[in-house]
Design a protein around this motif. Structure first.
Motif, PDB file in Angstrom:
ATOM      1  N   ARG A   1      46.104  34.800  38.508  1.00 57.74           N
ATOM      2  CA  ARG A   1      46.409  36.143  38.018  1.00 57.74           C
ATOM      3  C   ARG A   1      47.776  36.161  37.347  1.00 57.74           C
ATOM      4  O   ARG A   1      48.706  35.468  37.777  1.00 57.74           O
ATOM      5  CB  ARG A   1      46.379  37.152  39.169  1.00 57.74           C
ATOM      6  CG  ARG A   1      46.325  38.600  38.703  1.00 57.74           C
ATOM      7  CD  ARG A   1      45.885  39.507  39.839  1.00 57.74           C
ATOM      8  NE  ARG A   1      45.721  40.866  39.374  1.00 57.74           N
ATOM      9  CZ  ARG A   1      44.639  41.319  38.748  1.00 57.74           C
ATOM     10  NH1 ARG A   1      43.627  40.505  38.518  1.00 57.74           N
ATOM     11  NH2 ARG A   1      44.550  42.571  38.352  1.00 57.74           N
TER      12      ARG A   1
ATOM     13  N   GLY B   1      47.401  48.817  42.744  1.00 62.38           N
ATOM     14  CA  GLY B   1      47.452  47.479  42.188  1.00 62.38           C
ATOM     15  C   GLY B   1      48.844  46.893  42.109  1.00 62.38           C
ATOM     16  O   GLY B   1      49.007  45.693  41.899  1.00 62.38           O
TER      17      GLY B   1
ATOM     18  N   SER C   1      43.697  43.491  41.602  1.00 63.22           N
ATOM     19  CA  SER C   1      42.770  44.180  40.701  1.00 63.22           C
ATOM     20  C   SER C   1      42.197  45.408  41.389  1.00 63.22           C
ATOM     21  O   SER C   1      42.255  45.548  42.627  1.00 63.22           O
ATOM     22  CB  SER C   1      41.633  43.238  40.296  1.00 63.22           C
ATOM     23  OG  SER C   1      40.793  42.971  41.416  1.00 63.22           O
ATOM     24  N   ASP C   2      41.610  46.312  40.606  1.00 61.78           N
ATOM     25  CA  ASP C   2      40.966  47.488  41.187  1.00 61.78           C
ATOM     26  C   ASP C   2      39.855  47.071  42.147  1.00 61.78           C
ATOM     27  O   ASP C   2      39.671  47.683  43.212  1.00 61.78           O
ATOM     28  CB  ASP C   2      40.373  48.367  40.078  1.00 61.78           C
ATOM     29  CG  ASP C   2      41.440  49.118  39.298  1.00 61.78           C
ATOM     30  OD1 ASP C   2      42.586  49.208  39.784  1.00 61.78           O
ATOM     31  OD2 ASP C   2      41.130  49.617  38.197  1.00 61.78           O
ATOM     32  N   GLU C   3      39.125  46.026  41.774  1.00 60.10           N
ATOM     33  CA  GLU C   3      38.024  45.555  42.619  1.00 60.10           C
ATOM     34  C   GLU C   3      38.550  45.017  43.949  1.00 60.10           C
ATOM     35  O   GLU C   3      37.948  45.258  45.005  1.00 60.10           O
ATOM     36  CB  GLU C   3      37.230  44.475  41.891  1.00 60.10           C
ATOM     37  CG  GLU C   3      36.457  44.944  40.665  1.00 60.10           C
ATOM     38  CD  GLU C   3      37.348  45.185  39.453  1.00 60.10           C
ATOM     39  OE1 GLU C   3      36.891  45.880  38.519  1.00 60.10           O
ATOM     40  OE2 GLU C   3      38.508  44.693  39.443  1.00 60.10           O
ATOM     41  N   GLU C   4      39.673  44.305  43.916  1.00 58.03           N
ATOM     42  CA  GLU C   4      40.246  43.790  45.160  1.00 58.03           C
ATOM     43  C   GLU C   4      40.747  44.921  46.043  1.00 58.03           C
ATOM     44  O   GLU C   4      40.577  44.889  47.273  1.00 58.03           O
ATOM     45  CB  GLU C   4      41.389  42.825  44.831  1.00 58.03           C
ATOM     46  CG  GLU C   4      40.913  41.502  44.257  1.00 58.03           C
ATOM     47  CD  GLU C   4      42.031  40.626  43.726  1.00 58.03           C
ATOM     48  OE1 GLU C   4      41.867  39.396  43.723  1.00 58.03           O
ATOM     49  OE2 GLU C   4      43.085  41.178  43.318  1.00 58.03           O
TER      50      GLU C   4
ATOM     51  N   ASN D   1      50.119  44.739  38.488  1.00 57.94           N
ATOM     52  CA  ASN D   1      48.936  43.898  38.314  1.00 57.94           C
ATOM     53  C   ASN D   1      48.837  42.815  39.384  1.00 57.94           C
ATOM     54  O   ASN D   1      48.308  41.729  39.151  1.00 57.94           O
ATOM     55  CB  ASN D   1      48.931  43.241  36.917  1.00 57.94           C
ATOM     56  CG  ASN D   1      47.569  42.719  36.512  1.00 57.94           C
ATOM     57  OD1 ASN D   1      46.554  43.371  36.721  1.00 57.94           O
ATOM     58  ND2 ASN D   1      47.537  41.535  35.927  1.00 57.94           N
TER      59      ASN D   1
END
Length: 286
Positions: free
Chosen positions: A88, A245, A109-112, A106
């Motif tokens: 990342r 994030g 992530s949004d998914e994490e 950053n």
């Protein structure tokens, strides 16, 4: 045939460096003066670093402070805008040296963020704090969140994040405590406190057996409230807003308020705040 001579770092040179620092001269100006006087650059840098480090430790000991220890630290000497953590590209948003505070963007992530919340939600309970008088845990009225701990390396997501954090701050994964997820509803807060363990408390020796002193903290924002919930550093009048994030890292090289790492979680005003916290120890955490 080389004409280069070996230069000695003498007591007189060390005393001169200390005197320049006490007079308020910058490290860069002192280095330039040494180079202009014929000192080799590598010798000058070594003399300055070792002399000032020893001077600060001597001064700290005279004031009754505990000795400093190595700490995790992002490599930001070249003022990079981004740090490559392998999986990342993390943004460097703010960098402070005293106290050592770095704000990252950053980081997750949004998914994490969503997955951590989903995995943690069924296991939430009233947050506890370490009881330094006994070495155990206790409910503390200063901390009104709910929380849970993942075991270190518990699943693929946790392993990925732990590896990223280790690369980011250059600290072994095994020196980290388990990732903690916390949930703050409106009105919930964590009043200002220090993350290191007070050496004067009777339970601290028991706590330190599991991995030594805490030396660094990473707070990652998983879900942002509409108002409130910032991470505050009262000694330096700093507030880091809980942007999803993003993360804030800070380290403390001695268990003492002189590190200026007093911090807290401001009350949530509107909405809910989710964070993940990673505490880093001196040695392998068992």
């Amino acid at each position: 045939m080389s004409t280069q001579t070996h230069q000695q770092i003498t007591p007189q040179l060390r005393q001169w460096i200390v005197e320049q620092a006490q007079a308020g001269h910058s490290a860069e100006s002192v280095l330039q003066s040494m180079l202009a006087s014929g000192w080799q650059e590598e010798v000058a840098i070594e003399a300055m670093e070792s002399t000032l480090r020893d001077h600060l430790e001597t001064k700290a000991a005279a004031e009754g402070l505990p000795p400093s220890v190595p700490v995790p630290d992002p490599k930001l000497d070249d003022s990079p805008l981004y740090v490559d953590t392998g999986d990342r590209r993390v943004h460097v948003l703010q960098n402070m040296y005293n106290p050592r505070v770095v704000v990252f963007g950053n980081l997750l992530s949004d998914e994490e963020c969503d997955e951590l919340i989903a995995l943690a939600r069924p296991r939430m309970a009233r947050s506890l704090t370490v009881a330094t008088k006994t070495g155990g845990e206790e409910v503390n009225e200063d901390r009104t969140s709910n929380g849970m701990f993942f075991q270190r390396g518990e699943n693929d997501l946790v392993r990925r994040i732990e590896a990223r954090l280790a690369r980011l701050v250059h600290w072994p994964e095994e020196n980290g405590e388990g990732l903690q997820v916390l949930h703050y509803r409106p009105g919930a807060e964590y009043k200002p406190h220090y993350d290191y363990f007070d050496p004067k408390e009777p339970g601290t020796p028991t706590i330190l057996k599991r991995g030594g002193q805490r030396v660094g903290t990473l707070i990652m924002y998983l879900g942002e409230p509409e108002k409130g919930g910032g991470t505050t550093f009262p000694d330096v009048h700093l507030e880091v807003f809980p942007k999803r994030g993003h993360g804030v890292f800070f380290s403390y090289d001695r268990a003492h308020p002189s590190t200026k790492t007093l911090h807290g979680g401001a009350p949530v005003v509107v909405g809910e705040k989710w964070i993940a916290t990673k505490w880093l120890r001196e040695r392998r955490f068992e």
